[in-house]
Motif scaffolding. Structure first.
Motif, PDB file in Angstrom:
ATOM      1  N   ILE A  49     -37.938  46.547  24.502  1.00 52.28           N
ATOM      2  CA  ILE A  49     -37.584  45.921  23.234  1.00 52.28           C
ATOM      3  C   ILE A  49     -36.699  44.723  23.536  1.00 52.28           C
ATOM      4  O   ILE A  49     -36.036  44.664  24.581  1.00 52.28           O
ATOM      5  CB  ILE A  49     -36.854  46.889  22.286  1.00 52.28           C
ATOM      6  CG1 ILE A  49     -35.516  47.348  22.909  1.00 52.28           C
ATOM      7  CG2 ILE A  49     -37.744  48.069  21.937  1.00 52.28           C
ATOM      8  CD1 ILE A  49     -34.572  48.006  21.927  1.00 52.28           C
ATOM      9  N   ASN A  50     -36.690  43.754  22.635  1.00 53.81           N
ATOM     10  CA  ASN A  50     -35.772  42.622  22.716  1.00 53.81           C
ATOM     11  C   ASN A  50     -34.970  42.548  21.436  1.00 53.81           C
ATOM     12  O   ASN A  50     -35.522  42.663  20.332  1.00 53.81           O
ATOM     13  CB  ASN A  50     -36.524  41.302  22.899  1.00 53.81           C
ATOM     14  CG  ASN A  50     -37.133  41.128  24.281  1.00 53.81           C
ATOM     15  OD1 ASN A  50     -37.866  40.177  24.508  1.00 53.81           O
ATOM     16  ND2 ASN A  50     -36.860  42.037  25.204  1.00 53.81           N
ATOM     17  N   SER A  51     -33.677  42.351  21.569  1.00 55.97           N
ATOM     18  CA  SER A  51     -32.796  42.178  20.418  1.00 55.97           C
ATOM     19  C   SER A  51     -32.536  40.694  20.182  1.00 55.97           C
ATOM     20  O   SER A  51     -32.282  39.935  21.119  1.00 55.97           O
ATOM     21  CB  SER A  51     -31.460  42.888  20.673  1.00 55.97           C
ATOM     22  OG  SER A  51     -30.499  42.482  19.712  1.00 55.97           O
ATOM     23  N   ASN A  52     -32.603  40.290  18.930  1.00 53.06           N
ATOM     24  CA  ASN A  52     -32.203  38.941  18.532  1.00 53.06           C
ATOM     25  C   ASN A  52     -30.822  38.931  17.894  1.00 53.06           C
ATOM     26  O   ASN A  52     -30.400  37.925  17.346  1.00 53.06           O
ATOM     27  CB  ASN A  52     -33.217  38.362  17.539  1.00 53.06           C
ATOM     28  CG  ASN A  52     -34.604  38.267  18.127  1.00 53.06           C
ATOM     29  OD1 ASN A  52     -34.770  38.144  19.328  1.00 53.06           O
ATOM     30  ND2 ASN A  52     -35.620  38.332  17.273  1.00 53.06           N
ATOM     31  N   GLN A  53     -30.137  40.058  17.969  1.00 62.69           N
ATOM     32  CA  GLN A  53     -28.839  40.208  17.315  1.00 62.69           C
ATOM     33  C   GLN A  53     -27.731  39.824  18.305  1.00 62.69           C
ATOM     34  O   GLN A  53     -26.910  40.649  18.699  1.00 62.69           O
ATOM     35  CB  GLN A  53     -28.678  41.661  16.828  1.00 62.69           C
ATOM     36  CG  GLN A  53     -27.545  41.850  15.834  1.00 62.69           C
ATOM     37  CD  GLN A  53     -27.638  43.170  15.089  1.00 62.69           C
ATOM     38  OE1 GLN A  53     -28.594  43.385  14.370  1.00 62.69           O
ATOM     39  NE2 GLN A  53     -26.660  44.038  15.259  1.00 62.69           N
ATOM     40  N   LEU A  54     -27.731  38.547  18.680  1.00 58.09           N
ATOM     41  CA  LEU A  54     -26.743  38.026  19.619  1.00 58.09           C
ATOM     42  C   LEU A  54     -26.714  36.514  19.482  1.00 58.09           C
ATOM     43  O   LEU A  54     -27.640  35.904  18.942  1.00 58.09           O
ATOM     44  CB  LEU A  54     -27.095  38.430  21.057  1.00 58.09           C
ATOM     45  CG  LEU A  54     -28.227  37.702  21.794  1.00 58.09           C
ATOM     46  CD1 LEU A  54     -28.307  38.175  23.228  1.00 58.09           C
ATOM     47  CD2 LEU A  54     -29.584  37.862  21.130  1.00 58.09           C
ATOM     48  N   TRP A  55     -25.653  35.888  19.982  1.00 52.57           N
ATOM     49  CA  TRP A  55     -25.586  34.430  20.002  1.00 52.57           C
ATOM     50  C   TRP A  55     -26.443  33.916  21.162  1.00 52.57           C
ATOM     51  O   TRP A  55     -26.266  34.334  22.302  1.00 52.57           O
ATOM     52  CB  TRP A  55     -24.144  33.957  20.181  1.00 52.57           C
ATOM     53  CG  TRP A  55     -23.329  34.037  18.937  1.00 52.57           C
ATOM     54  CD1 TRP A  55     -22.522  35.073  18.544  1.00 52.57           C
ATOM     55  CD2 TRP A  55     -23.235  33.046  17.906  1.00 52.57           C
ATOM     56  NE1 TRP A  55     -21.936  34.787  17.335  1.00 52.57           N
ATOM     57  CE2 TRP A  55     -22.351  33.545  16.919  1.00 52.57           C
ATOM     58  CE3 TRP A  55     -23.799  31.785  17.732  1.00 52.57           C
ATOM     59  CZ2 TRP A  55     -22.036  32.816  15.769  1.00 52.57           C
ATOM     60  CZ3 TRP A  55     -23.485  31.067  16.584  1.00 52.57           C
ATOM     61  CH2 TRP A  55     -22.610  31.576  15.613  1.00 52.57           C
ATOM     62  N   LEU A  56     -27.355  32.998  20.867  1.00 51.84           N
ATOM     63  CA  LEU A  56     -28.211  32.445  21.911  1.00 51.84           C
ATOM     64  C   LEU A  56     -27.397  31.563  22.857  1.00 51.84           C
ATOM     65  O   LEU A  56     -26.488  30.843  22.442  1.00 51.84           O
ATOM     66  CB  LEU A  56     -29.341  31.621  21.304  1.00 51.84           C
ATOM     67  CG  LEU A  56     -30.446  32.377  20.576  1.00 51.84           C
ATOM     68  CD1 LEU A  56     -31.566  31.415  20.187  1.00 51.84           C
ATOM     69  CD2 LEU A  56     -31.008  33.499  21.432  1.00 51.84           C
ATOM     70  N   SER A  57     -27.771  31.607  24.118  1.00 52.40           N
ATOM     71  CA  SER A  57     -27.081  30.829  25.151  1.00 52.40           C
ATOM     72  C   SER A  57     -27.748  29.497  25.427  1.00 52.40           C
ATOM     73  O   SER A  57     -27.160  28.638  26.092  1.00 52.40           O
ATOM     74  CB  SER A  57     -27.042  31.634  26.455  1.00 52.40           C
ATOM     75  OG  SER A  57     -26.409  32.870  26.284  1.00 52.40           O
TER      76      SER A  57
END
Length: 627
Positions: A545-553
């Protein structure tokens, strides 16, 4: 392969059989193993092994080859490595990340209208680290000369048959490439024609890069003729790149195109050999680089997950997916706020962040029935017995996260990633390569190099593409107080090689490309083997799975481009509808797609049989050779 993944997902409560078929066969070797992002580069590593080199020699040859092939990196990028030293039993960390140049300040970038440093061009460049990192590793821990190790890359620079993936990337990016004259000269041999990039299989020649590599070898050979030692001769090449005529042309070409890098910036830069960070997960010591990378986030997640019985949940069951997602959320919230260059700021609370007590406190935030939204950093300073010096910024940081931002998807399961998210997923996955090498003597190397990917701005007549890593800095201290751009400072990067030891012996070497998903995928790969008894090849191919619940770098010019997307989760398209519906009830917005695991490369050490197992994902061109 589709049937294999479906079977895994439908049988979530069953441990995976080691005899289960995979799309690619596992690699086996008794003497050595070489795995990287391109078949020709893996061949370069095998050539060095066949000539008697050790794993460090082979890793350096693969690094040189992948840079020359523009495998989502070039010679002006950055190199991060972990090395297991069999004579000392220690894991060594190599920090060959460039720094922000003179004049790179928040005020400078804001004056040009940027919310983050730019994604492309000379202003996106930190100082090059890969040439220095390669020379340092080879000098300190290799056995061969630079001339021997660079021989495959030099032959490639003279001309090699370019593969379709790179050739087509050049064609897609040609409009941007044309804005940089030195890049256009290299990448667009058919200027003015309908297709200006090389065709797949065409012999791609890089005359300027060839001359630069030959200069490095010349410096080494001249030093040897003067009676210098092997190590000192290799470092003579290092000095020619950072202080000699190569440096002068690099700086001239960069500044001509609007870059900031100075001769003093290059001369002052150094490779750092440092202690890695590590934790113990159920008897396995897992090693990562320090807080200038995102690597410790995986260690934090493992500490949190020790508080749950993952095996009883079953591989990729709704409860397992939810629990892993929550652990990643909590870890990445800390990464986003607290991580940064420990050589620039001394009070990064890594001891507290990696403590088991802090992990237990964070684990208590996990609601087994509901996704935790608008996740905020914790206070690890409490677990170091110190006041939090950035506590006032935590409230401002919370205000920058828009917890209502979603993906404009309906509540029904989708069968493809929605079009609105394609640009976002590109920024989330933005790639690099990985290099894994091991030998019979016991040397083990894991590298995640990157930077200078296509479309790259080439610095003058060096043939060297400049890094784009400046974009991983922030301009606002409320976003990440330890990662605000400043001259001489390293950005916090996504690049994250991994090593694991069991009973004091190498257990796994593993790495992956893919921006912010790297430690997400490596975490699940590791759990696939440790909790679910998968073979190394099964674990590289298994659906994650991949989470998009983070600040992108990486990527994006506006704050909204990088903000966390609460509840946004990517699962494999063969995930059962029942699992997707269960996740939706927990508050997730579910996306599905074919790509969920990234091109993972890994080596497993089979001490029972005295052999090496290699795993190379079926997602991408990554390739390995063993003997």
């Amino acid at each position: 392969m589709k049937r294999f993944i479906t079977t895994l997902l439908l049988s979530a409560t069953t441990l995976i059989s080691k005899g289960q078929a995979t799309q690619k066969p596992p690699l086996h070797g008794k003497h050595w193993m070489a795995i990287t992002g391109k078949p020709l580069a893996a061949t370069a590593g095998s050539m060095i092994f066949q000539q008697g080199g050790n794993a460090v020699d082979a890793a350096c040859a693969m690094l040189a080859a992948t840079c020359t092939m523009w495998d989502v990196l070039s010679w002006g990028g950055e190199t991060q490595a972990l090395i297991y030293h069999p004579k000392t039993g220690k894991v060594i960390a190599i920090n060959a990340l460039g720094v922000a140049p003179t004049g790179a300040t928040p005020a400078f970038f804001k004056s040009k209208g940027y919310n983050f440093p730019p994604e492309y061009g000379p202003l996106a460049a930190v100082t090059p680290g890969t040439p220095g990192g390669l020379c340092y590793m080879l000098a300190q821990y290799g056995t061969m000369s630079l001339q021997q190790v660079l021989a495959p890359a030099i032959e490639m620079a003279k001309g090699y048959p370019i593969e379709a993936q790179t050739a087509n990337s050049i064609e897609r990016a040609k409009d941007r490439i044309k804005t940089w004259p030195y890049s256009a000269k290299v990448f667009l041999p058919h200027a003015g024609e309908k297709r200006e990039a090389p065709e797949a299989g065409e012999i791609f020649v890089q005359k300027d890069l060839l001359l630069t590599l030959q200069k490095l070898v010349q410096a080494e050979q001249q030093a040897l003729q003067q009676g210098k030692s092997r190590k000192d001769a290799i470092m003579a090449a290092y000095n020619r790149f950072y202080k000699g005529d190569i440096a002068q042309e690099f700086v001239r070409g960069s500044q001509e195109q609007g870059g900031l890098i100075t001769l003093q910036d290059l001369a002052n830069w150094r490779v750092i050999e440092e202690e890695p960070t590590h934790i113990n997960y159920k008897g396995i010591d897992v090693y990562k680089l320090q807080s200038w990378t995102q690597g410790p986030a995986m260690l934090q997640a493992l500490n949190i997950l020790e508080n749950f019985d993952l095996k009883s949940m079953g591989y990729n069951s709704p409860q397992y997916i939810h629990t892993v997602f929550q652990a990643m959320n909590l870890s990445f919230a800390d990464r986003d706020f607290y991580y940064g260059d420990p050589y620039f700021t001394k009070n990064i609370p890594m001891q507290g962040l990696l403590s088991k007590a802090y992990a237990k406190q964070r684990a208590q935030l996990v609601n087994p029935q509901q996704n935790l939204v608008n996740v905020q950093p914790g206070d690890p300073f409490t677990f170091e017995g110190k006041p939090n010096p950035v506590k006032a910024l935590l409230l401002r940081h919370a205000g920058l996260t828009d917890s209502t931002l979603q993906n404009n998807q309906s509540a029904t399961p989708k069968h493809d990633v929605v079009k609105a998210d394609i640009d976002y997923q590109d920024r989330l996955w933005r790639g690099t390569t990985s290099i894994e090498a091991a030998d019979a003597e016991g040397w083990v190397v894991s590298v995640t190099p990157s930077g200078g990917w296509i479309p790259a701005c080439i610095a003058g007549n060096t043939g060297v593409g400049m890094s784009q890593r400046m974009q991983s800095f922030v301009l606002d201290s409320a976003l990440a107080p330890y990662n605000v751009v400043a001259p001489g400072k390293r950005p916090r990067v996504t690049l994250t090689p991994s090593l694991a030891l069991k009973n004091g012996q190498p257990f796994l070497a593993f790495a992956v490309q893919g921006g912010d998903t790297q430690d997400q995928n490596l975490l699940q790969f590791f759990l696939n083997m440790v909790e679910f008894n998968m073979s190394v090849q099964q674990a590289t191919e298994a659906a994650n799975i991949n989470s998009n619940q983070l600040w992108l770098s990486l990527g994006g010019t506006a704050l909204k481009d990088r903000q966390p997307r609460d509840g946004s989760i990517l699962v494999h398209r063969n995930t059962p509808d029942s699992t997707k519906k269960a996740l939706q009830k927990m508050g997730y917005t579910v996306q599905t797609g074919d790509r969920t695991s990234g091109p993972i490369n890994a080596i497993y050490f089979d001490w029972k049989h005295g052999s090496l197992w290699g795993g190379s994902s079926n997602n991408g061109e990554d390739y390995g050779i063993g003997w």
